[in-house]
Design an enzyme around this catalytic site. Structure first.
Site, short mmCIF file in Angstrom:
data_model
loop_
_atom_site.label_atom_id
_atom_site.label_comp_id
_atom_site.label_asym_id
_atom_site.label_seq_id
_atom_site.Cartn_x
_atom_site.Cartn_y
_atom_site.Cartn_z
N HIS A 29 0.76 58.13 8.04
CA HIS A 29 0.25 56.84 8.54
C HIS A 29 -1.23 56.96 8.91
O HIS A 29 -2.05 56.10 8.60
CB HIS A 29 1.00 56.38 9.80
CG HIS A 29 2.44 56.03 9.60
ND1 HIS A 29 3.44 56.53 10.39
CD2 HIS A 29 3.06 55.21 8.71
CE1 HIS A 29 4.61 56.03 10.00
NE2 HIS A 29 4.40 55.22 8.98
N LYS A 53 16.65 47.92 13.71
CA LYS A 53 16.93 49.36 13.89
C LYS A 53 16.74 49.74 15.35
O LYS A 53 15.91 49.16 16.04
CB LYS A 53 15.94 50.21 13.08
CG LYS A 53 15.99 50.02 11.59
CD LYS A 53 14.97 50.95 10.92
CE LYS A 53 13.89 50.17 10.20
NZ LYS A 53 12.79 50.96 9.67
N ARG A 102 4.16 56.30 -0.92
CA ARG A 102 4.23 57.76 -1.09
C ARG A 102 4.66 58.09 -2.51
O ARG A 102 3.91 58.67 -3.28
CB ARG A 102 5.25 58.36 -0.10
CG ARG A 102 4.76 58.37 1.34
CD ARG A 102 5.88 58.60 2.30
NE ARG A 102 6.87 57.50 2.20
CZ ARG A 102 7.81 57.25 3.09
NH1 ARG A 102 7.95 58.03 4.13
NH2 ARG A 102 8.62 56.23 2.93
N SER A 140 8.88 59.06 9.23
CA SER A 140 9.23 59.11 10.65
C SER A 140 10.68 59.56 10.81
O SER A 140 11.02 60.33 11.71
CB SER A 140 9.04 57.74 11.29
OG SER A 140 7.70 57.31 11.15
O1 PNS Z 1 7.31 50.67 8.56
P1 PNS Z 1 8.31 49.70 8.02
O2 PNS Z 1 9.55 49.69 8.88
O3 PNS Z 1 8.62 49.97 6.57
O4 PNS Z 1 7.63 48.23 8.11
C1 PNS Z 1 8.32 47.09 7.66
C2 PNS Z 1 7.54 45.81 8.03
C3 PNS Z 1 7.25 45.77 9.52
C4 PNS Z 1 6.23 45.77 7.27
C5 PNS Z 1 8.41 44.59 7.59
O5 PNS Z 1 9.70 44.76 8.07
C6 PNS Z 1 7.86 43.26 8.08
O6 PNS Z 1 6.84 42.82 7.64
N1 PNS Z 1 8.58 42.61 9.03
C7 PNS Z 1 8.16 41.37 9.64
C8 PNS Z 1 9.09 40.21 9.26
C9 PNS Z 1 8.73 39.67 7.90
O7 PNS Z 1 7.65 39.15 7.68
N2 PNS Z 1 9.68 39.78 6.96
C10 PNS Z 1 9.51 39.36 5.60
C11 PNS Z 1 8.83 40.44 4.77
S1 PNS Z 1 8.78 40.00 3.08
#
Ligand code: PNS
Length: 172
Positions: A29, A53, A102, A140
């Site tokens: 990150h 989660k 990645r 993570s």
């Molecule tokens: O590090 P992560 O857990 O892969 O991040 C995921 C994240 C936070 C980018 C994604 O879950 C997100 O954008 N959530 C916010 C809600 C949202 O906008 N959902 C629609 C995404 S298409």
């Protein structure tokens, strides 16, 4: 001397959001943050609040660790958000979402999110950045598992995170 993009392109007013769970931030990150900070005029690292989660660290703890790590980048700030990512981007005047990729296995899910976000708000663009290959296996989730099982994760997370992980998971 390496030039920042803004020095090449004149003043860079691009505001970018790098969203994620960051539970906790890894060296991968951090690497993406360093790369994105060179592209954007201002980069907001945004922690998702209401995740389904069960996180190891609270949002406030994650923000503390992130803030310490990004202190070296003057154009990077840390924030938290709720609701739709694209709505958050709009509220911050950001038209760019940064996500790290990645391996090819990340691509499918990321493509789906990027296209859904584009459908929701066509004026917000997603860019994918590749972290250094030395971090291509770091996540993570794996970091937490390795620590729990007594493995060595030195270099795979920033030092501040290693200390916090040990104290949270090993009580030391
Ligand atoms: O590090 P992560 O857990 O892969 O991040 C995921 C994240 C936070 C980018 C994604 O879950 C997100 O954008 N959530 C916010 C809600 C949202 O906008 N959902 C629609 C995404 S298409």
């Amino acid at each position: 001397m390496r030039l920042h993009w803004s020095q090449v392109n004149g003043s860079n007013s691009t505001i970018a959001v790098y969203p994620g769970s960051f539970d906790p931030i890894t060296s991968g990150h951090r690497d993406v943050i360093a790369r994105a900070a060179k592209i954007a005029g201002r980069l907001i690292v945004a922690v998702l609040r209401n995740e389904r989660k069960q996180p190891l660290f609270s949002v406030e703890e994650r923000i503390e660790m992130l803030s310490e790590v990004v202190r070296e980048f003057p154009n990077v700030e840390v924030d938290a958000f709720d609701g739709l990512l694209v709505d958050y981007c709009q509220s911050r005047g950001a038209h760019l979402i940064v996500r790290g990729i990645r391996a090819i296995s990340d691509y499918e899910g990321e493509l789906q999110m990027a296209l859904m976000n584009r459908r929701l708000r066509p004026d917000v663009e997603t860019v994918f950045l590749m972290a250094g290959e030395q971090y291509s296996f770091v996540s993570s989730r794996l970091i937490k598992e390795i620590i729990r099982l007594g493995g060595d994760i030195r270099g795979l997370v920033p030092p501040v995170v290693e200390a916090r992980l040990k104290s949270r998971l090993l009580g030391g």
